[in-house]
Design a protein around this motif. Structure first.
Motif, short mmCIF file in Angstrom:
data_model
loop_
_atom_site.label_atom_id
_atom_site.label_comp_id
_atom_site.label_asym_id
_atom_site.label_seq_id
_atom_site.Cartn_x
_atom_site.Cartn_y
_atom_site.Cartn_z
N PRO A 147 -18.10 34.87 -33.02
CA PRO A 147 -17.22 34.50 -33.79
C PRO A 147 -15.68 35.42 -34.20
CG PRO A 147 -18.81 34.93 -35.23
CD PRO A 147 -19.30 35.27 -34.15
N ASP A 148 -16.00 36.61 -33.77
CA ASP A 148 -15.26 37.71 -34.09
C ASP A 148 -13.66 37.41 -33.68
OD1 ASP A 148 -17.89 38.53 -34.15
OD2 ASP A 148 -17.23 40.65 -33.72
N THR A 149 -13.50 37.04 -32.29
CA THR A 149 -12.16 36.71 -31.95
C THR A 149 -11.40 35.85 -33.13
OG1 THR A 149 -12.55 37.09 -29.69
CG2 THR A 149 -10.60 35.86 -30.22
N PHE A 150 -12.03 34.61 -33.36
CA PHE A 150 -11.50 33.64 -34.12
C PHE A 150 -11.32 34.04 -35.55
CE2 PHE A 150 -12.86 30.67 -30.81
CZ PHE A 150 -11.77 30.63 -30.17
N LEU A 151 -12.33 34.81 -36.09
CA LEU A 151 -12.30 35.49 -37.29
C LEU A 151 -11.10 36.39 -37.74
CD1 LEU A 151 -16.01 35.93 -38.22
CD2 LEU A 151 -14.63 33.97 -39.28
N LEU A 152 -10.72 36.92 -36.53
CA LEU A 152 -9.71 37.99 -36.67
C LEU A 152 -8.53 37.25 -36.87
CD1 LEU A 152 -8.80 40.85 -37.05
CD2 LEU A 152 -9.00 40.99 -34.41
N CYS A 153 -8.36 36.11 -35.95
CA CYS A 153 -7.09 35.36 -35.97
C CYS A 153 -6.88 34.70 -37.44
CB CYS A 153 -7.49 34.02 -34.94
SG CYS A 153 -7.30 34.47 -33.09
N ALA A 154 -7.99 34.36 -37.86
CA ALA A 154 -7.82 33.81 -39.45
C ALA A 154 -7.43 34.84 -40.52
CB ALA A 154 -9.35 33.13 -39.66
N GLN A 155 -7.97 35.82 -40.26
CA GLN A 155 -7.45 37.29 -41.04
C GLN A 155 -6.03 37.48 -40.75
OE1 GLN A 155 -10.11 40.42 -40.70
NE2 GLN A 155 -8.32 42.08 -41.28
N ARG A 156 -5.80 37.46 -39.48
CA ARG A 156 -4.18 37.89 -39.12
C ARG A 156 -3.28 36.75 -39.83
NH1 ARG A 156 -4.66 41.23 -34.48
NH2 ARG A 156 -5.69 43.19 -35.40
N MET A 157 -3.79 35.31 -39.78
CA MET A 157 -2.89 34.36 -40.29
C MET A 157 -3.09 34.35 -41.94
SD MET A 157 -3.40 31.67 -37.23
CE MET A 157 -4.84 31.40 -37.57
N GLY A 158 -3.89 34.97 -42.46
CA GLY A 158 -4.17 34.94 -43.79
C GLY A 158 -4.73 33.66 -44.20
N ILE A 159 -5.51 33.01 -43.47
CA ILE A 159 -5.92 31.57 -43.87
C ILE A 159 -7.40 31.53 -43.70
CG2 ILE A 159 -5.91 29.12 -42.93
CD1 ILE A 159 -3.39 29.97 -43.86
N ALA A 160 -8.29 30.81 -44.63
CA ALA A 160 -9.68 30.82 -44.59
C ALA A 160 -10.25 29.98 -43.21
CB ALA A 160 -10.18 30.27 -45.88
N PRO A 161 -11.17 30.49 -42.89
CA PRO A 161 -11.71 29.84 -41.55
C PRO A 161 -12.01 28.31 -41.65
CG PRO A 161 -12.91 31.94 -42.03
CD PRO A 161 -12.05 31.80 -43.04
N ARG A 162 -12.40 28.13 -42.71
CA ARG A 162 -12.48 26.47 -42.72
C ARG A 162 -11.34 25.66 -42.65
NH1 ARG A 162 -12.98 28.66 -47.90
NH2 ARG A 162 -11.79 27.69 -49.52
N HIS A 163 -10.38 26.27 -42.80
CA HIS A 163 -8.84 25.57 -42.93
C HIS A 163 -8.14 25.86 -41.48
CE1 HIS A 163 -9.29 24.48 -46.87
NE2 HIS A 163 -8.97 25.50 -47.36
N CYS A 164 -8.99 26.47 -40.35
CA CYS A 164 -8.42 26.66 -39.10
C CYS A 164 -8.95 25.51 -38.07
CB CYS A 164 -8.66 27.95 -38.56
SG CYS A 164 -8.07 29.32 -39.72
#
Length: 199
Positions: A147-164
């Motif tokens: 999941p690392d790629t998508f978790l880093l995407c969420a982190q960069r966007m400042g959005i919790a994963p469950r909202h992506c």
């Protein structure tokens, strides 16, 4: 249609960008050069796996001693991609989704390609202005299906994963989205976007 999500993540190859023929051409050139057999169903199943990971799987499957380093083979394929990208790549129908939400929701590309290559391909397609971030396989320790790629995407966007929400064309990518705690959209099943790659 996707208003309920706070942020959007796109896979690149076969999802946001129609690049199947580009990568099929580049892989064919690379595998022929380094005397590795071309197994079309296997290559299709490895869509989304970074280049070096794909090469390791192929060398292992065919019990081959490599004729060059992984770095050399990777660099050769990336060079081919760079040389011919403009002849092959174009946006998919998901460009309309990106245009619809540009400036309204943060958007990120999370790809198994390396960042520099991905940014170049997105630029070739005229979509650089639509995405806020690009996370390539070189930015994470473990590529998809981790999941690392998508978790880093969420982190960069400042959005919790469950909202992506994640748009993906590959089994590995959809597994990565699920493991990241995100909703995954299978673009072939849901939107009719097919990756024309080693069919």
């Amino acid at each position: 249609m996707f208003d309920q999500y706070q942020a959007i993540i796109f896979d690149m190859d076969g999802t946001l960008v129609d690049s199947g023929q580009l990568h099929e051409f580049a892989w064919t050139q690379t595998l022929n050069r380094y005397q590795i057999p071309i197994d079309r169903p296997l290559m299709r199943s490895l869509a989304g796996v970074p280049t070096k990971g794909t090469l390791e799987i192929l060398l292992n499957k065919f019990a081959l001693k490599p004729t060059a380093s992984l770095d050399e083979m990777n660099d050769f394929k990336e060079q081919v991609v760079g040389d011919v990208a403009q002849q092959y790549v174009k946006p998919t129908a998901l460009q309309k989704v990106a245009e619809q939400y540009a400036g309204k929701k943060p958007m990120c590309v999370g790809t198994g390609a390396y960042t520099e290559e991905a940014e170049s391909i997105i630029a070739h397609c005229g979509m650089s202005h639509l995405v806020d971030f690009v996370v390539g396989a070189d930015q994470v320790a473990n590529p998809k299906p981790a999941p690392d790629t998508f978790l880093l995407c969420a982190q960069r966007m400042g959005i919790a994963p469950r909202h992506c929400v994640v748009f993906e064309d590959s089994r590995l990518g959809l597994e990565a989205a699920e493991r990241a705690g995100m909703v995954g959209i299978d673009v072939l099943a849901e939107l009719g976007v097919e990756n024309d790659y080693f069919l």
